[in-house]
Design an enzyme around this catalytic site. Structure first.
Site, PDB file in Angstrom:
ATOM      1  CE1 TYR A  56      -4.729  -0.484 -12.779  1.00 57.99           C
ATOM      2  CE2 TYR A  56      -6.173  -0.762 -14.670  1.00 57.99           C
ATOM      3  CZ  TYR A  56      -5.112  -0.127 -14.057  1.00 57.99           C
ATOM      4  OH  TYR A  56      -4.446   0.871 -14.719  1.00 57.99           O
ATOM      5  CG  HIS A 125       1.275  -0.972 -14.274  1.00 60.71           C
ATOM      6  ND1 HIS A 125       0.285  -0.065 -14.096  1.00 60.71           N
ATOM      7  CD2 HIS A 125       0.670  -2.179 -14.339  1.00 60.71           C
ATOM      8  CE1 HIS A 125      -0.882  -0.683 -14.053  1.00 60.71           C
ATOM      9  NE2 HIS A 125      -0.667  -1.964 -14.210  1.00 60.71           N
TER      10      HIS A 125
END
Ligand SMILES: NC(=O)c1ccc[n+]([C@@H]2O[C@H](COP(=O)([O-])OP(=O)(O)OC[C@H]3O[C@@H](n4cnc5c(N)ncnc54)[C@H](OP(=O)(O)O)[C@@H]3O)[C@@H](O)[C@H]2O)c1
Length: 224
Positions: A56, A125
């Site tokens: 991010y 992820h």
């Protein structure tokens, strides 16, 4: 604040956490001051669970969370992630990586950006189709535990088998004298109850295990 036990991790967290991704990317321009104030208010309101990831930003979100939790880290449960690779020069391009070397470097980077020396929940992820999941979840950790014990990963594995009972006799196969010597030294590795607990927690049964043979070969076992 109500709490819940998070999945199989057993971590006690506030029943709502705070997702921090949008503070740094994807949802339009962010306002770092307001984002940090939001994290501080969340802590005042009793939230203990905060989610971020190296991807991010990339990296900016962990830095932001790191600034916000400074001095408050001990009361919090911090989750961050690895596994999506982005090129800062071309941030839209994505890859996945589940290799232990990559994970170790990612973890070190996350710790640095978050300003902490531990991560409560470190997760992947996306599964890397080119890396067996056992390698992703296991090798990095088993190497770390072995390093702490001053032995190799193979010796640690054999020492664990030996510790399962005085009537258990492993028969590791090898075609090399060097490995024969290495494997024999597993007899000198003393695992304490705490070591065994750490290994059990690192490799919960059912995660790093699987069938012994291929489906066809399994049919031959106890076929009668
Ligand atoms: N009853 C049965 O149904 C059954 C079935 C299969 C096997 N077995 C018996 O069990 C024995 C062991 O089984 P296995 O050979 O299939 O499995 P294993 O012992 O788990 O693994 C052998 C493999 O591990 C490698 N290795 C050994 N020591 C190592 C070390 N320190 N670091 C890294 N790699 C290492 C060996 O490579 P290198 O040779 O290159 O060192 C070989 O590729 C067999 O030899 C056989 O006697 C019984």
């Amino acid at each position: 604040m109500k709490t819940r036990s998070l999945g199989r991790s057993g971590l006690a967290v506030s029943a709502l956490g705070l997702g921090c991704m949008g503070m740094s990317e994807f949802y339009g321009p962010g306002d770092d001051a307001e984002s940090i104030a939001t994290i501080h208010r969340a802590i005042e309101l009793g939230l203990t669970f905060f989610d971020t990831a190296d991807v991010y930003g990339p990296f900016k979100n962990e830095e932001l969370v790191g600034r916000a939790i400074k001095g408050k880290r001990d009361q919090l449960i911090i989750a961050t992630k690895f596994g999506i690779v982005r090129d800062p020069e071309n941030p839209k391009a994505r890859g996945v990586n589940g290799k232990p070397d990559y994970i170790r470097k990612s973890c070190e980077g996350s710790l640095r950006r978050l300003g902490t020396d531990y991560i409560d929940l470190y997760y992947q992820h996306r599964v890397d189709p080119n890396t067996p999941i056992e390698e992703t979840v296991g090798v990095a950790k088993v190497e770390d535990i072995a390093k702490q014990k001053g032995c190799t990963a193979s010796q640690l594995a054999l020492a664990w088998v030996l510790a399962q009972g005085g009537d258990i006799v492993p028969i590791p196969g090898t075609r090399r004298r060097s490995r024969l010597a290495e494997n024999l030294k597993s007899l000198d590795v003393q695992l304490t109850g705490e070591d065994l607990k750490q290994i059990e927690e690192t490799f919960p049964r059912g995660i790093a295990s699987g069938e012994r043979y291929s489906e066809q070969m399994m049919k031959l076992i106890d076929a009668a």
